[in-house]
Structure formats: structure tokens, C-alpha cells
Design an enzyme around this catalytic site. Sequence first.
Site, PDB file in Angstrom:
ATOM      1  N   GLU A 166     -12.369  20.989 -25.036  1.00 26.40           N
ATOM      2  CA  GLU A 166     -11.531  19.836 -25.364  1.00 26.40           C
ATOM      3  C   GLU A 166     -10.113  20.050 -24.857  1.00 26.40           C
ATOM      4  OE1 GLU A 166     -11.330  16.903 -26.245  1.00 26.40           O
ATOM      5  OE2 GLU A 166     -12.531  16.336 -27.971  1.00 26.40           O
ATOM      6  N   ASP A 167      -9.471  18.956 -24.487  1.00 33.14           N
ATOM      7  CA  ASP A 167      -8.056  19.023 -24.134  1.00 33.14           C
ATOM      8  C   ASP A 167      -7.208  19.163 -25.397  1.00 33.14           C
ATOM      9  OD1 ASP A 167      -8.909  16.513 -24.954  1.00 33.14           O
ATOM     10  OD2 ASP A 167      -7.690  15.403 -23.522  1.00 33.14           O
ATOM     11  N   ASP A 172      -6.995  16.293 -32.445  1.00 30.28           N
ATOM     12  CA  ASP A 172      -5.986  15.578 -33.221  1.00 30.28           C
ATOM     13  C   ASP A 172      -6.502  15.445 -34.659  1.00 30.28           C
ATOM     14  OD1 ASP A 172      -3.961  13.897 -34.064  1.00 30.28           O
ATOM     15  OD2 ASP A 172      -4.542  12.198 -32.845  1.00 30.28           O
ATOM     16  N   PHE A 187       2.711  12.658 -30.044  1.00 28.85           N
ATOM     17  CA  PHE A 187       1.929  12.299 -28.861  1.00 28.85           C
ATOM     18  C   PHE A 187       2.372  13.122 -27.651  1.00 28.85           C
ATOM     19  CE2 PHE A 187       0.222   9.466 -25.585  1.00 28.85           C
ATOM     20  CZ  PHE A 187      -1.052   9.303 -26.092  1.00 28.85           C
ATOM     21  N   ARG A 233      -2.055  11.607 -16.386  1.00 27.45           N
ATOM     22  CA  ARG A 233      -2.979  12.745 -16.439  1.00 27.45           C
ATOM     23  C   ARG A 233      -2.663  13.745 -15.332  1.00 27.45           C
ATOM     24  NH1 ARG A 233      -7.278  11.278 -19.891  1.00 27.45           N
ATOM     25  NH2 ARG A 233      -7.914   9.113 -19.843  1.00 27.45           N
TER      26      ARG A 233
HETATM   27  P1  IMP Z   1      -9.450  13.243 -32.393  1.00 28.98           P
HETATM   28  O1  IMP Z   1     -10.850  12.702 -32.357  1.00 28.98           O
HETATM   29  O2  IMP Z   1      -8.564  12.473 -33.342  1.00 28.98           O
HETATM   30  O3  IMP Z   1      -9.380  14.737 -32.659  1.00 28.98           O
HETATM   31  O4  IMP Z   1      -8.809  12.956 -30.996  1.00 28.98           O
HETATM   32  C1  IMP Z   1      -9.260  13.591 -29.899  1.00 28.98           C
HETATM   33  C2  IMP Z   1      -9.021  12.830 -28.618  1.00 28.98           C
HETATM   34  O5  IMP Z   1      -7.947  11.885 -28.699  1.00 28.98           O
HETATM   35  C3  IMP Z   1      -8.593  13.839 -27.575  1.00 28.98           C
HETATM   36  O6  IMP Z   1      -9.716  14.390 -26.944  1.00 28.98           O
HETATM   37  C4  IMP Z   1      -7.721  13.015 -26.667  1.00 28.98           C
HETATM   38  O7  IMP Z   1      -8.510  12.390 -25.679  1.00 28.98           O
HETATM   39  C5  IMP Z   1      -7.101  11.980 -27.562  1.00 28.98           C
HETATM   40  N1  IMP Z   1      -5.739  12.399 -28.006  1.00 28.98           N
HETATM   41  C6  IMP Z   1      -5.386  12.915 -29.216  1.00 28.98           C
HETATM   42  N2  IMP Z   1      -4.066  13.164 -29.276  1.00 28.98           N
HETATM   43  C7  IMP Z   1      -3.571  12.830 -28.061  1.00 28.98           C
HETATM   44  C8  IMP Z   1      -2.245  12.887 -27.494  1.00 28.98           C
HETATM   45  O8  IMP Z   1      -1.255  13.312 -28.108  1.00 28.98           O
HETATM   46  N3  IMP Z   1      -2.131  12.460 -26.201  1.00 28.98           N
HETATM   47  C9  IMP Z   1      -3.194  11.973 -25.481  1.00 28.98           C
HETATM   48  N4  IMP Z   1      -4.441  11.913 -25.970  1.00 28.98           N
HETATM   49  C10 IMP Z   1      -4.632  12.332 -27.252  1.00 28.98           C
HETATM   50 MG    MG Z   2     -10.385  14.401 -25.134  1.00 30.52          MG
END
Ligand code: IMP
Ligand code: MG
Length: 187
Positions: free
Chosen positions: A108-109, A112, A161, A174
Amino acid sequence: MNIKGFDSVIVGDEKFKLLFSEEQIQKRTEELAKQISDEYKNRVPVFIGVLNGSFLFMSDLIRYVTIDCEIDFFKLSSYGDAKISSGRVKLLKELNCDVNGRDIIIVEDIVDTGLSVKYIEKLFKKHQPKSMRVVSLLVKQDSLKYDLKIDYIGFNIPSKFVIGYGLDYGQKYRNLRSIYILNEIGD
Ligand code: IMP
Ligand code: MG
């Protein structure tokens, strides 16, 4: 825009400031790859990248990995085009490989809320991998809403963010080589 050394990025009336430079990202990625290579010695893990965000991290990470490995990608959508998570996850592209009995490492990048990783874990458990771990370049610890174990973490970051190095804002940015964080009033 995409110039090494830039210390901020302006998007409309929002300013993002440098959080991690290209060098810092590369150094930490190499450390993670070394640790994974040690821990998976004599195994052939399958690195599974979550598109789109993880494509750059995945490509750098596996080039630092020194053991045999395989890769695959699948695609999830949770963010839409905004800065706020939709709170829903949609599977947009399935895996091509068979993960049954394999050692898989989800790449994963950023984590969140943790919703995506939770969804992925559930999805893969059905396919009965031998083992499953998660590596994420970034984790927003204070945003986590699910009980998760992220096995390999690049950096813990504040719940703000971020853009660059695969991470988008409305699908753009990106291609930035470094990672930038939203500079909020009072920062
Ligand atoms: P989660 O499901 O809430 O953990 O979010 C995960 C996905 O949301 C990541 O894989 C990202 O693609 C996107 N994401 C979460 N935070 C950010 C951010 O700060 N910038 C850009 N994309 C984000
Ligand atoms: Mg992602």
C-alpha cells in the site's frame, strides 16, 4: 513542477510543503526491502500492489528486494476525486494470480482509516494464502478506525492530506518524486 529540490507545491489556493524527499523515500524503501528479504529468505513471496497509489512504491521496493519474488496488482477505489474518503471500497480490478498457499505481501502507498486494508484482508482470506502481511509506505496512525496490523511501515505521518510519489489529489501529482503535505492555517 516535477523538479527535484522543490520544497512546496501550490494547488489552487492550497499549499503543500515538502514532507519526505526523494532521497528519504529511497533510503527507507531500501531498509524495508532489506528487512523483508531477510524475513522471507528461502520463500518466494507475492507482492500485491493496490492500484493506483502504490505503483511507484511497488516498483522501487521490489528493485531493492534481493530474494526471488512475484508481483501482481489489483485495483480498489475508495477516495473518488476528493480529499475525504468516501467510506466505501469498490473492487475495480481482480488479481490474476492464484494466492492459495502463497506468502503474500500487500503493498500500500498509504493507510488512512484502514478500511481498504481491512477489505483486502477479508478478500484474500477467502483465497487461503499461506501467510499475509502488509507493507505501507505511509500510515496515518491517528486516523485508523480499524484494528489492523501493518507489518512494515515506511513512515508514520500526521492525519493530513499528502500528495506525490504515487499519491494523488484529483488524480494529479502522482508523478512528483517527493511527498508533500497540506499546509493548514496555523502550521
Ligand atoms: P483508507 O481505506 O482510509 O485506509 O485509505 C486508503 C486509500 O486512500 C489509500 O490507498 C490512498 O489511495 C487514499 N488516501 C488516503 N490518504 C490519502 C492522502 O493523504 N493522499 C492521497 N490519497 C490518500
Ligand atoms: Mg492506495
